[in-house]
Design a protein around this motif. Structure first.
Motif, mmCIF file in Angstrom:
data_model
loop_
_atom_site.group_PDB
_atom_site.id
_atom_site.type_symbol
_atom_site.label_atom_id
_atom_site.label_comp_id
_atom_site.label_asym_id
_atom_site.label_seq_id
_atom_site.Cartn_x
_atom_site.Cartn_y
_atom_site.Cartn_z
ATOM 1 N N ARG A 27 0.848 -1.199 0.000
ATOM 2 C CA ARG A 27 0.000 0.000 0.000
ATOM 3 C C ARG A 27 0.878 1.241 0.000
ATOM 4 O O ARG A 27 1.036 1.894 1.012
ATOM 5 C CB ARG A 27 -0.914 0.004 1.228
ATOM 6 C CG ARG A 27 -1.844 -1.169 1.345
ATOM 7 C CD ARG A 27 -2.931 -1.150 0.280
ATOM 8 N NE ARG A 27 -3.683 0.073 0.253
ATOM 9 C CZ ARG A 27 -4.856 0.241 0.828
ATOM 10 N NH1 ARG A 27 -5.421 -0.743 1.463
ATOM 11 N NH2 ARG A 27 -5.475 1.394 0.741
ATOM 12 N N PRO A 28 1.470 1.585 -1.166
ATOM 13 C CA PRO A 28 2.332 2.771 -1.182
ATOM 14 C C PRO A 28 1.560 4.059 -0.939
ATOM 15 O O PRO A 28 2.149 5.062 -0.559
ATOM 16 C CB PRO A 28 2.943 2.738 -2.582
ATOM 17 C CG PRO A 28 2.034 1.919 -3.387
ATOM 18 C CD PRO A 28 1.385 0.939 -2.444
ATOM 19 N N ASP A 29 0.237 4.054 -1.151
ATOM 20 C CA ASP A 29 -0.529 5.273 -0.933
ATOM 21 C C ASP A 29 -0.630 5.631 0.542
ATOM 22 O O ASP A 29 -0.948 6.749 0.898
ATOM 23 C CB ASP A 29 -1.913 5.135 -1.557
ATOM 24 C CG ASP A 29 -2.640 3.913 -1.040
ATOM 25 O OD1 ASP A 29 -1.983 2.871 -0.878
ATOM 26 O OD2 ASP A 29 -3.863 3.997 -0.819
ATOM 27 N N ARG A 30 -0.352 4.685 1.417
ATOM 28 C CA ARG A 30 -0.416 4.966 2.850
ATOM 29 C C ARG A 30 0.933 5.385 3.438
ATOM 30 O O ARG A 30 1.014 5.685 4.603
ATOM 31 C CB ARG A 30 -0.945 3.743 3.588
ATOM 32 C CG ARG A 30 -2.395 3.485 3.279
ATOM 33 C CD ARG A 30 -2.966 2.508 4.204
ATOM 34 N NE ARG A 30 -4.400 2.387 3.958
ATOM 35 C CZ ARG A 30 -5.202 1.676 4.661
ATOM 36 N NH1 ARG A 30 -4.757 0.992 5.671
ATOM 37 N NH2 ARG A 30 -6.484 1.618 4.372
ATOM 38 N N LEU A 31 1.982 5.358 2.628
ATOM 39 C CA LEU A 31 3.293 5.801 3.099
ATOM 40 C C LEU A 31 3.371 7.317 3.051
ATOM 41 O O LEU A 31 2.733 7.965 2.233
ATOM 42 C CB LEU A 31 4.403 5.224 2.221
ATOM 43 C CG LEU A 31 4.611 3.719 2.284
ATOM 44 C CD1 LEU A 31 5.672 3.308 1.282
ATOM 45 C CD2 LEU A 31 5.013 3.286 3.676
ATOM 46 N N THR A 32 4.193 7.867 3.914
ATOM 47 C CA THR A 32 4.400 9.321 3.876
ATOM 48 C C THR A 32 5.269 9.667 2.675
ATOM 49 O O THR A 32 5.978 8.824 2.129
ATOM 50 C CB THR A 32 5.088 9.809 5.170
ATOM 51 O OG1 THR A 32 6.362 9.188 5.246
ATOM 52 C CG2 THR A 32 4.259 9.468 6.398
ATOM 53 N N ARG A 33 5.210 10.928 2.288
ATOM 54 C CA ARG A 33 5.995 11.376 1.136
ATOM 55 C C ARG A 33 7.498 11.188 1.396
ATOM 56 O O ARG A 33 8.242 10.822 0.508
ATOM 57 C CB ARG A 33 5.682 12.832 0.843
ATOM 58 C CG ARG A 33 6.426 13.388 -0.354
ATOM 59 C CD ARG A 33 6.062 14.836 -0.580
ATOM 60 N NE ARG A 33 4.651 15.004 -0.839
ATOM 61 C CZ ARG A 33 4.112 15.077 -2.045
ATOM 62 N NH1 ARG A 33 4.882 15.021 -3.087
ATOM 63 N NH2 ARG A 33 2.828 15.229 -2.201
ATOM 64 N N LEU A 34 7.916 11.436 2.627
ATOM 65 C CA LEU A 34 9.331 11.294 2.973
ATOM 66 C C LEU A 34 9.790 9.848 2.800
ATOM 67 O O LEU A 34 10.851 9.586 2.232
ATOM 68 C CB LEU A 34 9.579 11.777 4.410
ATOM 69 C CG LEU A 34 11.010 11.627 4.921
ATOM 70 C CD1 LEU A 34 11.943 12.525 4.117
ATOM 71 C CD2 LEU A 34 11.086 11.952 6.396
ATOM 72 N N ARG A 35 8.977 8.902 3.283
ATOM 73 C CA ARG A 35 9.350 7.486 3.149
ATOM 74 C C ARG A 35 9.357 7.056 1.691
ATOM 75 O O ARG A 35 10.234 6.322 1.242
ATOM 76 C CB ARG A 35 8.399 6.605 3.941
ATOM 77 C CG ARG A 35 8.656 6.692 5.433
ATOM 78 C CD ARG A 35 7.845 5.714 6.185
ATOM 79 N NE ARG A 35 8.405 4.373 5.963
ATOM 80 C CZ ARG A 35 7.889 3.278 6.465
ATOM 81 N NH1 ARG A 35 6.801 3.350 7.215
ATOM 82 N NH2 ARG A 35 8.421 2.103 6.224
ATOM 83 N N ARG A 36 8.380 7.507 0.886
ATOM 84 C CA ARG A 36 8.372 7.162 -0.547
ATOM 85 C C ARG A 36 9.592 7.722 -1.246
ATOM 86 O O ARG A 36 10.219 7.059 -2.066
ATOM 87 C CB ARG A 36 7.095 7.674 -1.208
ATOM 88 C CG ARG A 36 5.923 6.772 -0.969
ATOM 89 C CD ARG A 36 4.771 7.241 -1.750
ATOM 90 N NE ARG A 36 4.314 8.488 -1.105
ATOM 91 C CZ ARG A 36 3.295 9.187 -1.464
ATOM 92 N NH1 ARG A 36 2.600 8.822 -2.493
ATOM 93 N NH2 ARG A 36 2.935 10.264 -0.831
ATOM 94 N N THR A 37 9.941 8.986 -0.931
ATOM 95 C CA THR A 37 11.118 9.604 -1.535
ATOM 96 C C THR A 37 12.378 8.871 -1.126
ATOM 97 O O THR A 37 13.260 8.613 -1.959
ATOM 98 C CB THR A 37 11.202 11.084 -1.117
ATOM 99 O OG1 THR A 37 9.988 11.731 -1.465
ATOM 100 C CG2 THR A 37 12.363 11.779 -1.795
ATOM 101 N N LEU A 38 12.471 8.515 0.145
ATOM 102 C CA LEU A 38 13.649 7.791 0.628
ATOM 103 C C LEU A 38 13.777 6.436 -0.066
ATOM 104 O O LEU A 38 14.856 6.074 -0.544
ATOM 105 C CB LEU A 38 13.565 7.607 2.145
ATOM 106 C CG LEU A 38 14.718 6.848 2.783
ATOM 107 C CD1 LEU A 38 16.005 7.655 2.645
ATOM 108 C CD2 LEU A 38 14.420 6.570 4.245
ATOM 109 N N TRP A 39 12.684 5.698 -0.160
ATOM 110 C CA TRP A 39 12.743 4.395 -0.829
ATOM 111 C C TRP A 39 13.015 4.546 -2.325
ATOM 112 O O TRP A 39 13.693 3.717 -2.931
ATOM 113 C CB TRP A 39 11.461 3.604 -0.597
ATOM 114 C CG TRP A 39 11.419 3.011 0.773
ATOM 115 C CD1 TRP A 39 10.577 3.338 1.788
ATOM 116 C CD2 TRP A 39 12.300 2.005 1.300
ATOM 117 N NE1 TRP A 39 10.871 2.608 2.908
ATOM 118 C CE2 TRP A 39 11.915 1.782 2.638
ATOM 119 C CE3 TRP A 39 13.365 1.303 0.787
ATOM 120 C CZ2 TRP A 39 12.563 0.863 3.445
ATOM 121 C CZ3 TRP A 39 14.008 0.378 1.602
ATOM 122 C CH2 TRP A 39 13.609 0.172 2.911
ATOM 123 N N GLY A 40 12.507 5.610 -2.929
ATOM 124 C CA GLY A 40 12.816 5.862 -4.332
ATOM 125 C C GLY A 40 14.286 6.163 -4.546
ATOM 126 O O GLY A 40 14.903 5.686 -5.511
#
Length: 148
Positions: free
Chosen positions: A8-21
């Protein structure tokens, strides 16, 4: 309990998505760097280095034919590609790309799954479920993991 295969990537915060990206991008760059020696070896086998030396380094000058011919060839290639793209745009400009899918009855879906109406209704109604199958892969029971 989180289901193991549903992300569920939509439930991750923007910071965590950016970090994982950023981590994924760094990993892909590292992976690409690992391929460079093999690509170099492959190019060496193909004789690209030898061709480069024979064409440019040994003679210390550029061939005037190549200097004049390469831009003309590039221009012709661009004209052909643009012409092909314009032809396709003219040909398919009014075409409807997507056709509406025909509606399928719920009973037909239940029949194809081999489920009865009650089981089919539970499959449709709940979003996160666990389906238990018999030996012939026919759904026999549904466990609802989260009500939504």
């Amino acid at each position: 309990m989180n289901p193991p295969l549903i992300d569920r990537p939509d439930r991750l915060t923007r910071l965590r998505r950016t970090l994982w990206g950023a981590i994924a991008t760094a990993a892909w760059l590292l992976y690409a760097c690992l391929w460079v020696p093999l690509l170099t070896l492959f190019a060496w086998f193909l004789g690209i280095r030898t061709a480069y030396q024979r064409l440019y380094v040994d003679e210390h000058a550029l061939d005037p034919f190549i200097v004049l011919a390469l831009p003309v060839i590039a221009l012709l290639c661009a004209l052909v590609l643009i012409g092909w793209a314009e032809y396709n745009r003219f040909r398919f400009a009014d075409a409807d790309r997507r056709r509406r899918r025909r509606d399928v009855l719920e009973s037909t879906v239940d029949e194809r799954l081999g489920a009865d109406h009650v089981l089919g209704e539970r499959l449709r109604r709940h979003r996160i479920i666990r389906v238990l199958l018999d030996e012939s892969a026919v759904p026999v029971r549904v466990e609802v993991l989260r009500e939504e």
